[in-house]
Design an enzyme around this catalytic site. Structure first.
Site, PDB file in Angstrom:
ATOM      1  N   SER A 187       1.754  -9.878  -0.734  1.00 54.45           N
ATOM      2  CA  SER A 187       1.395  -8.454  -0.677  1.00 54.45           C
ATOM      3  C   SER A 187       1.738  -7.777   0.647  1.00 54.45           C
ATOM      4  CB  SER A 187      -0.096  -8.274  -0.986  1.00 54.45           C
ATOM      5  OG  SER A 187      -0.888  -9.095  -0.147  1.00 54.45           O
ATOM      6  N   GLU A 237      -9.689   6.744   3.233  1.00 53.84           N
ATOM      7  CA  GLU A 237     -10.539   5.795   3.930  1.00 53.84           C
ATOM      8  C   GLU A 237      -9.669   4.614   4.317  1.00 53.84           C
ATOM      9  OE1 GLU A 237     -10.005   5.716   0.747  1.00 53.84           O
ATOM     10  OE2 GLU A 237      -9.577   3.590   0.479  1.00 53.84           O
ATOM     11  N   LYS A 282       0.811  -1.226   0.000  1.00 58.30           N
ATOM     12  CA  LYS A 282       0.000   0.000   0.000  1.00 58.30           C
ATOM     13  C   LYS A 282       0.843   1.274   0.000  1.00 58.30           C
ATOM     14  CE  LYS A 282      -4.445  -1.611   1.439  1.00 58.30           C
ATOM     15  NZ  LYS A 282      -4.236  -3.030   1.832  1.00 58.30           N
TER      16      LYS A 282
HETATM   17  C1  LIG Z   1      -5.104  -4.026   1.627  1.00 61.37           C
HETATM   18  C2  LIG Z   1      -4.391  -5.285   1.368  1.00 61.37           C
HETATM   19  C3  LIG Z   1      -4.766  -6.160   0.328  1.00 61.37           C
HETATM   20  C4  LIG Z   1      -5.993  -5.932  -0.517  1.00 61.37           C
HETATM   21  O1  LIG Z   1      -5.975  -4.787  -1.310  1.00 61.37           O
HETATM   22  P1  LIG Z   1      -5.689  -4.836  -2.873  1.00 61.37           P
HETATM   23  O2  LIG Z   1      -5.981  -3.457  -3.312  1.00 61.37           O
HETATM   24  O3  LIG Z   1      -6.623  -5.843  -3.467  1.00 61.37           O
HETATM   25  O4  LIG Z   1      -4.287  -5.209  -3.058  1.00 61.37           O
HETATM   26  C5  LIG Z   1      -4.008  -7.281   0.089  1.00 61.37           C
HETATM   27  N1  LIG Z   1      -2.932  -7.577   0.855  1.00 61.37           N
HETATM   28  C6  LIG Z   1      -2.553  -6.769   1.865  1.00 61.37           C
HETATM   29  C7  LIG Z   1      -1.364  -7.161   2.673  1.00 61.37           C
HETATM   30  C8  LIG Z   1      -3.258  -5.609   2.162  1.00 61.37           C
HETATM   31  O5  LIG Z   1      -2.871  -4.828   3.179  1.00 61.37           O
END
Ligand SMILES: *Cc1c(COP(=O)(O)O)cnc(C)c1O
Length: 419
Positions: free
Chosen positions: A399, A132, A110
């Site tokens: 992610s 948000e 993010k």
């Molecule tokens: C917020 C988040 C997501 C989901 O958001 P996307 O916009 O679909 O990437 C996925 N993995 C992590 C670690 C997150 O913090």
């Protein structure tokens, strides 16, 4: 489906000149039948100004250089491409690589988007940003990026989410952000988005809205995608370096869709690379029990764009559930809906239980604690890898890191932590 708004002054999109994968969205923000601008009249001008400023910045070497320097010096890029030897040995079959977005500052991908948007906000002369947040991850990333640029920062968060994510609320406050509780409706993410839009209607002259995923009205899905596409630009070069060729299959979890589109982007024009997005299957694929929009949803319009939505026959938004807060949203980014229709991206889902099993498995085989969101992508890798040849390459986008989830994961696995 409702009539799309066509914004005349966006028809000069220089993206059309770029590589084929940049040909979407079109000048009015459409990815095939999805996307567009569904916004109150008062936001049409701010959105058009944002689109214009972003496209100008995208073509500016100065902006791109500054963004790259921030990603390198502050966020910690490039992130590692890690050959997961232990997990590969355990599963048998494909050689598994992890793209380590979990190693980034603030714990997930993010920060890529938060830095990009705060840089753009400064360039546009804005002094204040709003955002948000659901679980709080995007709020923390935005609060950090705002500090970096000396921007005033207000985060909208559902009151129920604030209780569940007290630690992230305090993190944001430590960084000087004001966290405003939203008491409407279910007191979660959807209501927080509405409140952020309400603020923006009144404040857009000096305020930029840092939307947290590849979602909403044009230009947000395109802009967030572009900022996150650094993931696949790096992984592509890293795979060529490490394995001498492109991956056979790339897997990512899909909430709003930003880490997934970022992880897929550079491979969209490579037919040899299979792409799989994994949604939250929750407890089961029945209304209210999951957040798998492509499994239980239908076309509709929600919070700025046309896409796949979990709704009932009357168009009322259904409740959602997932063990991971970051995947728990009733709609999916419009670009994913388009590539789902064209067949370029395959979508599936992992249940809460499968995600928790994958979470434990990565801890045990690699000593890496994944976010519960990312564990959904890992769960799909667990299904795919054994059936793939030993010389094939499977890339999983990790992610985020799971430190934030330890408490929740323990509870979900029926354990109580004595803290
Ligand atoms: C917020 C988040 C997501 C989901 O958001 P996307 O916009 O679909 O990437 C996925 N993995 C992590 C670690 C997150 O913090």
């Amino acid at each position: 489906m409702a009539v799309f708004f066509i914004m005349g002054d966006m028809r000069t999109d220089p993206a059309a000149r770029n590589a084929p994968r940049f040909s979407l969205p079109d000048a009015s923000g459409h990815f095939g039948a999805y996307g567009g601008v569904f916004a109150p009249e008062t936001l049409m001008t701010p959105l058009a100004e944002l689109a214009e400023a972003y496209l100008e910045a995208r073509d500016s070497a100065g902006f791109q250089d500054e963004f790259a320097a921030l990603l390198r010096d502050y966020a910690g890029r490039p992130t590692l491409l890690y050959h997961a030897v232990g997990l590969t040995r355990h599963l048998g079959g494909a050689r598994i690589y992890l793209k380590r977005e979990d190693m980034l500052h603030t714990g997930a991908h993010k920060i890529n988007n938060a830095l990009g948007q705060c840089l753009l906000a400064s360039r546009m002369g804005k002094r204040r940003v709003i955002a948000e947040t659901g679980a709080g991850q995007h709020g923390v990333a935005t609060a950090a990026a705002a500090v970096k640029f000396g921007l005033e920062c207000v985060i909208y968060m559902g009151a129920a989410d604030m209780e569940r994510q007290a630690l992230n609320v305090y993190r944001m406050r430590l960084m000087g952000a004001e966290v405003r509780a939203v008491h409407a409706g279910q007191k979660t993410l959807k209501e927080a988005v509405n409140e952020a839009f309400r603020d923006w209607v009144a404040s857009s002259r000096n305020t930029h809205y840092v939307l947290g995923t590849a979602y909403g009205a044009h230009p947000f899905p395109m802009m967030v995608r572009d900022f996150q596409s650094v993931i696949s630009r790096e992984s592509r070069a890293q795979m060529l370096e490490a394995a001498g060729r492109l991956p056979d299959h790339v897997v990512a979890c899909v909430g709003g869709g930003s880490n997934a589109i970022g992880a897929f982007f550079e491979y969209l024009d490579e037919p040899s690379v299979a792409l799989t997005g994994v949604e939250a299957g929750g407890r089961s694929i029945s209304p209210g029990e999951h957040a798998a929009r492509f499994a239980g949803g239908s076309r509709g319009v929600l919070q700025g764009c046309a896409t796949y939505i979990l709704q009932d026959a009357e168009g009322q938004i259904l409740g959602t559930h997932s063990v991971s807060a970051g995947l728990d949203y009733a709609a999916v980014g419009p670009e994913h809906a388009h590539y789902r229709d064209t067949g370029r991206i395959r979508f599936t889902h992992a249940s809460d239980t499968e995600a928790l099993d994958a979470f434990k498995l990565l801890c045990r085989t690699e000593g890496i604690l994944p976010a519960l969101e990312s564990s959904h992508a890992l769960a799909e890798a667990v299904k795919l890898a054994p059936a793939m040849p030993r010389d094939s390459l499977l890339l999983v986008n990790l992610s985020g890191r799971g430190d934030k989830d330890v408490w929740h994961a323990a509870r979900a696995m029926g354990e109580t932590l004595a803290l």
